[in-house]
Scaffold this active site. Structure first.
Site, PDB file in Angstrom:
ATOM      1  N   ASP A 103      58.586  32.140-111.961  1.00 36.85           N
ATOM      2  CA  ASP A 103      57.505  32.134-112.923  1.00 36.85           C
ATOM      3  C   ASP A 103      58.124  31.785-114.376  1.00 36.85           C
ATOM      4  O   ASP A 103      58.717  30.721-114.464  1.00 36.85           O
ATOM      5  CB  ASP A 103      56.681  33.405-112.873  1.00 36.85           C
ATOM      6  N   HIS A 298      52.166  33.112-104.908  1.00 33.32           N
ATOM      7  CA  HIS A 298      53.098  32.906-105.947  1.00 33.32           C
ATOM      8  C   HIS A 298      53.956  33.687-106.269  1.00 33.32           C
ATOM      9  O   HIS A 298      55.204  33.489-106.788  1.00 33.32           O
ATOM     10  CB  HIS A 298      52.015  32.926-107.207  1.00 33.32           C
TER      11      HIS A 298
END
Length: 323
Positions: A103, A298
């Site tokens: 991220d 994610h």
């Protein structure tokens, strides 16, 4: 007792909270978390890499947990955050290392590879690809393209607005973001929506009630503790796109020449948002190896740790020679 060691490093302008695991003589591998994550999101990788003989170092990034959280938004630009890790490497005597980020940690890892071509011998980014320096600040492009629609990064720009909403019920916020960043979950991520830009982000979304299976109660408690001082610091990372662009002028057009690895889940909404960047990344990272993990969203290193560990260990074993 935990297998990891915790210390507080006093750097030039901040105190860095750092967790480590593995033999002190092992080759250093840095793991950098993103938003809204914590060092504990790497728990599965810490153990696997330590078992393989690496010295694993996992900081709480600037603004998170026990690491300093400067008040000024401009204290969270990309170069300053890279500087935290560079200063820590200097303090620990790391002449060579590998850096892996997820991220927001991925852009830090990619830029550390650019800034430290000799010290960073291998680099990996999870979920967020490397796109190089844009021709103009990314925030300007977002404002142009999403002037009549909701985009979460634009929502984050006004200090205090997002913090007020997201901190009002932090467990709910984390549950929604953990579940929502997986397109197979069916509850939507809300990153971009066909609605006016005004209004909150998560207020109309249904609370799943419990974290996903990959985040058991003990892990969720660490996330909550990480943000007990609020979200201002972490959200400030999003308020520096123009400053990031200004401070990376010397890196424009530079390629990442080191061996590199990019991993993303097939159910990660970032894959659709960054499809063009992922496609063109080999032109900017000539040695990159790209992998898609199936049935994964994610939060890839927590949701699919075995697949991620296998890819990371294989990559490091081929490109890093431990003494």
């Amino acid at each position: 007792m935990p297998a990891w060691h915790h210390q507080l490093l006093q750097l030039d302008d901040i105190q860095l909270s750092l967790y480590s695991q593995g033999p002190t003589t092992g080759y250093p591998v840095w793991l950098l978390h993103g938003f809204p994550e914590c060092w504990h999101s790497w728990r599965h990788q810490m153990q696997a890499l330590a078992d393989a003989g690496y010295r694993v170092l996992v900081p709480e990034m600037r603004g998170y947990g026990q690491t300093s959280a400067p008040a000024a938004a401009e204290a969270y630009d990309l170069i300053s955050i890279c500087g935290d890790i560079q200063s820590a490497m200097d303090k620990l005597g790391h002449q060579h290392c590998a850096v892996i980020g997820h991220d927001w940690g991925a852009p830090i890892a990619w830029h550390l590879a650019l800034l430290e071509p000799r010290r960073v011998q291998a680099v990996a980014g999870l979920s967020v690809p490397f796109g190089g320096r844009p021709k103009r600040p990314a925030i300007d492009m977002l404002r142009q393209h999403y002037q009549d629609r909701f985009h979460y990064m634009l929502y984050f720009q006004t200090p205090g607005v997002a913090e007020t909403e997201l901190e009002a019920d932090l467990p709910r916020t984390l549950r929604l973001l953990m579940h929502g960043m997986d397109t197979s979950a069916g509850i939507g991520n809300g990153l971009i929506e066909e609605r006016p830009a005004e209004g909150g982000w998560l207020s109309q979304r249904h609370d799943p009630g419990t974290p996903p299976d990959w985040c058991p109660p003990d892990a969720f408690a660490v996330y909550l503790e990480t943000f007990r001082n609020g979200l201002r610091g972490p959200i400030n990372w999003y308020r520096n796109f123009e400053r990031n662009w200004q401070r990376t002028e010397s890196l424009a057009g530079r390629a990442i020449e080191q061996p590199a690895l990019f991993i993303i889940g097939d159910n990660d909404p970032v894959g659709e948002l960054e499809a063009f960047t992922i496609e063109r990344m080999p032109a900017l990272v000539p040695q990159v190896e790209q992998h898609v993990v199936e049935n994964c969203g994610h939060w890839i290193q927590s949701q699919c740790p075995q697949q991620v560990n296998s890819l990371l260990l294989d990559f490091l074993q081929r490109h890093i020679r431990q003494e």
